[in-house]
Enzyme design. Structure first.
Site, PDB file in Angstrom:
ATOM      1  N   ASP A  93     -12.674 -38.108  73.686  1.00  0.00           N
ATOM      2  CA  ASP A  93     -12.866 -37.969  75.143  1.00  0.00           C
ATOM      3  C   ASP A  93     -11.514 -38.110  75.860  1.00  0.00           C
ATOM      4  OD1 ASP A  93     -14.747 -38.138  77.622  1.00  0.00           O
ATOM      5  OD2 ASP A  93     -13.434 -39.873  77.814  1.00  0.00           O
ATOM      6  N   THR A 123     -26.577 -38.795  86.073  1.00  0.00           N
ATOM      7  CA  THR A 123     -25.740 -39.829  86.700  1.00  0.00           C
ATOM      8  C   THR A 123     -24.885 -39.234  87.822  1.00  0.00           C
ATOM      9  OG1 THR A 123     -25.645 -40.895  84.543  1.00  0.00           O
ATOM     10  CG2 THR A 123     -24.036 -41.628  86.169  1.00  0.00           C
ATOM     11  N   LYS A 161      -9.085 -35.353  77.997  1.00  0.00           N
ATOM     12  CA  LYS A 161      -8.533 -35.611  79.336  1.00  0.00           C
ATOM     13  C   LYS A 161      -7.009 -35.463  79.324  1.00  0.00           C
ATOM     14  CE  LYS A 161     -12.406 -38.623  80.542  1.00  0.00           C
ATOM     15  NZ  LYS A 161     -12.935 -39.969  80.399  1.00  0.00           N
TER      16      LYS A 161
HETATM   17  P1  NAP Z   1     -26.399 -36.875  82.480  1.00  0.00           P
HETATM   18  O1  NAP Z   1     -26.696 -38.147  83.170  1.00  0.00           O
HETATM   19  O2  NAP Z   1     -26.796 -36.706  81.060  1.00  0.00           O
HETATM   20  O3  NAP Z   1     -27.086 -35.705  83.341  1.00  0.00           O
HETATM   21  C1  NAP Z   1     -27.157 -34.362  82.932  1.00  0.00           C
HETATM   22  C2  NAP Z   1     -28.087 -33.617  83.856  1.00  0.00           C
HETATM   23  O4  NAP Z   1     -28.076 -32.245  83.532  1.00  0.00           O
HETATM   24  C3  NAP Z   1     -29.540 -34.064  83.775  1.00  0.00           C
HETATM   25  O5  NAP Z   1     -30.153 -33.958  85.028  1.00  0.00           O
HETATM   26  C4  NAP Z   1     -30.165 -33.064  82.805  1.00  0.00           C
HETATM   27  O6  NAP Z   1     -31.534 -32.834  83.072  1.00  0.00           O
HETATM   28  C5  NAP Z   1     -29.387 -31.808  83.145  1.00  0.00           C
HETATM   29  N1  NAP Z   1     -29.206 -30.908  82.018  1.00  0.00           N
HETATM   30  C6  NAP Z   1     -28.420 -31.097  80.941  1.00  0.00           C
HETATM   31  N2  NAP Z   1     -28.467 -30.045  80.116  1.00  0.00           N
HETATM   32  C7  NAP Z   1     -29.323 -29.180  80.677  1.00  0.00           C
HETATM   33  C8  NAP Z   1     -29.808 -27.897  80.321  1.00  0.00           C
HETATM   34  N3  NAP Z   1     -29.412 -27.294  79.181  1.00  0.00           N
HETATM   35  N4  NAP Z   1     -30.658 -27.272  81.142  1.00  0.00           N
HETATM   36  C9  NAP Z   1     -31.080 -27.865  82.287  1.00  0.00           C
HETATM   37  N5  NAP Z   1     -30.641 -29.084  82.699  1.00  0.00           N
HETATM   38  C10 NAP Z   1     -29.786 -29.720  81.896  1.00  0.00           C
HETATM   39  O7  NAP Z   1     -24.848 -36.517  82.568  1.00  0.00           O
HETATM   40  P2  NAP Z   1     -23.773 -37.128  83.577  1.00  0.00           P
HETATM   41  O8  NAP Z   1     -23.352 -38.472  83.108  1.00  0.00           O
HETATM   42  O9  NAP Z   1     -24.269 -36.963  84.966  1.00  0.00           O
HETATM   43  O10 NAP Z   1     -22.515 -36.168  83.303  1.00  0.00           O
HETATM   44  C11 NAP Z   1     -22.469 -34.865  83.818  1.00  0.00           C
HETATM   45  C12 NAP Z   1     -21.065 -34.275  83.599  1.00  0.00           C
HETATM   46  O11 NAP Z   1     -20.108 -35.057  84.285  1.00  0.00           O
HETATM   47  C13 NAP Z   1     -20.616 -34.264  82.138  1.00  0.00           C
HETATM   48  O12 NAP Z   1     -19.825 -33.128  81.912  1.00  0.00           O
HETATM   49  C14 NAP Z   1     -19.769 -35.518  82.031  1.00  0.00           C
HETATM   50  O13 NAP Z   1     -18.799 -35.456  81.006  1.00  0.00           O
HETATM   51  C15 NAP Z   1     -19.111 -35.525  83.383  1.00  0.00           C
HETATM   52  N6  NAP Z   1     -18.652 -36.840  83.821  1.00  0.00           N
HETATM   53  C16 NAP Z   1     -19.505 -37.897  83.820  1.00  0.00           C
HETATM   54  C17 NAP Z   1     -19.067 -39.134  84.251  1.00  0.00           C
HETATM   55  C18 NAP Z   1     -19.979 -40.319  84.280  1.00  0.00           C
HETATM   56  O14 NAP Z   1     -19.540 -41.394  84.653  1.00  0.00           O
HETATM   57  N7  NAP Z   1     -21.240 -40.170  83.916  1.00  0.00           N
HETATM   58  C19 NAP Z   1     -17.738 -39.287  84.687  1.00  0.00           C
HETATM   59  C20 NAP Z   1     -16.882 -38.174  84.696  1.00  0.00           C
HETATM   60  C21 NAP Z   1     -17.355 -36.946  84.269  1.00  0.00           C
HETATM   61  P3  NAP Z   1     -32.640 -34.026  82.970  1.00  0.00           P
HETATM   62  O15 NAP Z   1     -32.373 -34.936  84.123  1.00  0.00           O
HETATM   63  O16 NAP Z   1     -33.939 -33.320  83.092  1.00  0.00           O
HETATM   64  O17 NAP Z   1     -32.416 -34.681  81.644  1.00  0.00           O
HETATM   65  N1  HSE Z   2     -17.374 -41.773  78.661  1.00  0.00           N
HETATM   66  C1  HSE Z   2     -16.381 -41.568  79.663  1.00  0.00           C
HETATM   67  C2  HSE Z   2     -15.543 -42.834  79.773  1.00  0.00           C
HETATM   68  C3  HSE Z   2     -17.044 -41.236  80.978  1.00  0.00           C
HETATM   69  O1  HSE Z   2     -15.950 -43.871  79.215  1.00  0.00           O
HETATM   70  O2  HSE Z   2     -14.465 -42.783  80.368  1.00  0.00           O
HETATM   71  C4  HSE Z   2     -16.075 -40.722  82.033  1.00  0.00           C
HETATM   72  O3  HSE Z   2     -15.436 -39.541  81.632  1.00  0.00           O
END
Ligand code: NAP
Ligand code: HSE
Length: 430
Positions: free
Chosen positions: A202, A14, A206
């Protein structure tokens, strides 16, 4: 001055996809701001066979993290792979190799942030983590820079989009908890394991990050008093509304001469408080400072592009430092020892919803328990609904300590069943 800044992107989910989009779509603006082209040179993924909507060359995708961490041509590593141990190790290794690091990982920063920031200082590298709290809201930079001149006394935040979305849908659209959680998951707000969201972990992570920064100390996850939103009972949202409150999952952090108190819990938030108008997946952080008084930041707390905005802004900050040759020149050493307030020093008003036998004298027994605990009541009301000959009593207290509150819960045993209980927040705004 560099003409090109090379980036290794750990994760293309994402957030990673959003980062690539912004770097691509805002390429010219970024080039103007940096005097250089910021280019993603390598991308780490787990599954090579997943279909990806991307303008990046498929040849730069790898499943071998060492391929990126050992690449000496990369200037900046962006960690958006999530998880804890692999991500922590990757950040550590990148810093040890002299790379600038940007992460969105609140789990790693809440647990290992202090050590990693010290390592970054030693290595004279940047470690930026704006996206780790409240997605698209620039709250870290606000605490580090915008309010650097002030002394923060308290913070209150809606810092989890999923729980705020669920509570909004339950209140405004009468959705069930389960349906609202499923919708939050479908929209990509919830964590892979949504118990981290609904149980308050979570948000607690934060609040650890925000409290450590705001009070220039090191707050640990176990210092945060956490309650799950699953403790909310049927009818509580309606009762809150009747009394002029909105049920919100709030992170609060307060400091006085006795120390710091940090909590994440569902609270009755006064309707007059600006946080009570923050709905759906939106986040907000309300700050009180000695000099500034009240200020509040509001915006999207999750989602691909909002979160990526913060990540790319960190990349810009690291690039600017690279161009000036000043990476890692800022110290992260905290100013104060960690002093956590005892429960006897944490004060709030409380709401209690009790079920008692509908007998003569029960009310006076109840009020006696409160007065024996030194608790002064603001109001007592009998709810019209009766269940199996039992009556529902609602009590609101004046300010009491968390210690008194916990003692009360014990002392009510045998006289009343406690249906629910919450802190009342926001009447004094901070
Ligand atoms: P996500 O959609 O699950 O994406 C994770 C990515 O990392 C995927 O591309 C996955 O590969 C890859 N990956 C994970 N573990 C791996 C490993 N061991 N080796 C190689 N590749 C690996 O996660 P996300 O939502 O983007 O979140 C990423 C970070 O941002 C997290 O720490 C989350 O807490 C933080 N965050 C997210 C949001 C949000 O709105 N989503 C907001 C604030 C912070 P594949 O694509 O092949 O599965
Ligand atoms: N799961 C988290 C939330 C994503 O709902 O706020 C952003 O950190």
């Amino acid at each position: 001055m560099k003409n090109e800044i090379s980036i290794g992107l750990l994760g293309y989910g994402t957030v990673g996809e959003g980062v690539a989009k912004i770097l691509h779509q805002h390429k010219q603006d970024l080039q103007h701001k940096l005097g250089a082209e910021a280019t993603i040179k390598k991308v780490l993924i787990r599954n090579k066979h997943k279909e990806r909507d991307t303008t990046l060359d498929p040849a730069i995708f790898t499943t071998d993290i060492e391929d990126i961490l050992n690449d000496s041509s990369l200037d900046i590593i962006i960690e958006v792979m999530g998880g804890i141990e692999d991500a922590r190790q990757a950040i550590e290794k990148a810093l040890k190799a002299g790379k600038q690091v940007v992460t969105a990982n609140k789990d790693v920063m809440a647990e290992f942030g202090d050590g990693l920031l010290k390592l970054a200082d030693e290595q004279k590298c940047d470690l930026f983590y704006e996206a780790s709290v409240a997605g698209g809201i620039p709250i870290i930079r606000t605490l580090e820079d915008g309010l650097a001149s002030d002394r923060i006394t308290s913070l209150m935040g809606i810092v989890n989009g999923t729980t705020n979305f669920i509570l909004t849908k339950m209140k405004n659209e009468n959705m069930t908890y389960e349906a609202a959680l499923a919708e939050a998951t479908r929209l990509g707000y919830a964590e892979t394991d949504p118990s981290a969201d609904v149980d308050g972990i979570d948000a607690a992570r934060k609040m650890v990050i925000l409290s450590s920064l705001a009070f220039s100390t090191v707050v640990h996850l176990e210092d945060v008093s956490v309650r799950s939103m699953k403790e909310i009972q049927d009818g509580d949202l309606e009762i809150a509304a009747k009394f002029g409150y909105t049920m919100k999952m709030v992170g609060s952090s307060k400091k006085n001469e006795d120390g710091i108190e940090v909590a994440v819990e569902p609270v009755f938030l006064a309707d007059s408080h600006p946080l009570s108008a923050v709905n759906n997946e939106f986040n907000a952080v309300y700050i009180h400072g000695d000099a500034v008084g009240e200020t509040m930041l509001y915006g999207p707390g999750a989602g691909s592009l909002p979160t990526a905005t913060s990540v790319v802004s960190d990349v810009i900050a690291a690039c600017r430092n690279l161009q000036l040759g000043v990476n890692g020149k800022r110290t992260h050493a905290s100013q104060h020892e960690r002093v956590i307030k005892p429960y006897s020093g944490c004060f709030a008003k409380y709401f209690y919803r009790l079920l008692v036998k509908d007998d003569v004298g029960v009310l006076s027994q109840l009020t006696a328990i409160y007065s024996n605990n030194g608790v002064s009541l603001q109001s007592v009301m009998q709810h019209p609904a009766k269940v199996d000959g039992k009556a529902e009593i609602i009590l609101l207290t004046h300010q009491i300590s968390r210690k008194q509150h916990l003692e009360l819960l014990k002392n009510l045993e045998g006289t009343a069943d406690v249906i629910s209980h919450y802190r009342i927040e926001g009447e004094d705004k901070a």
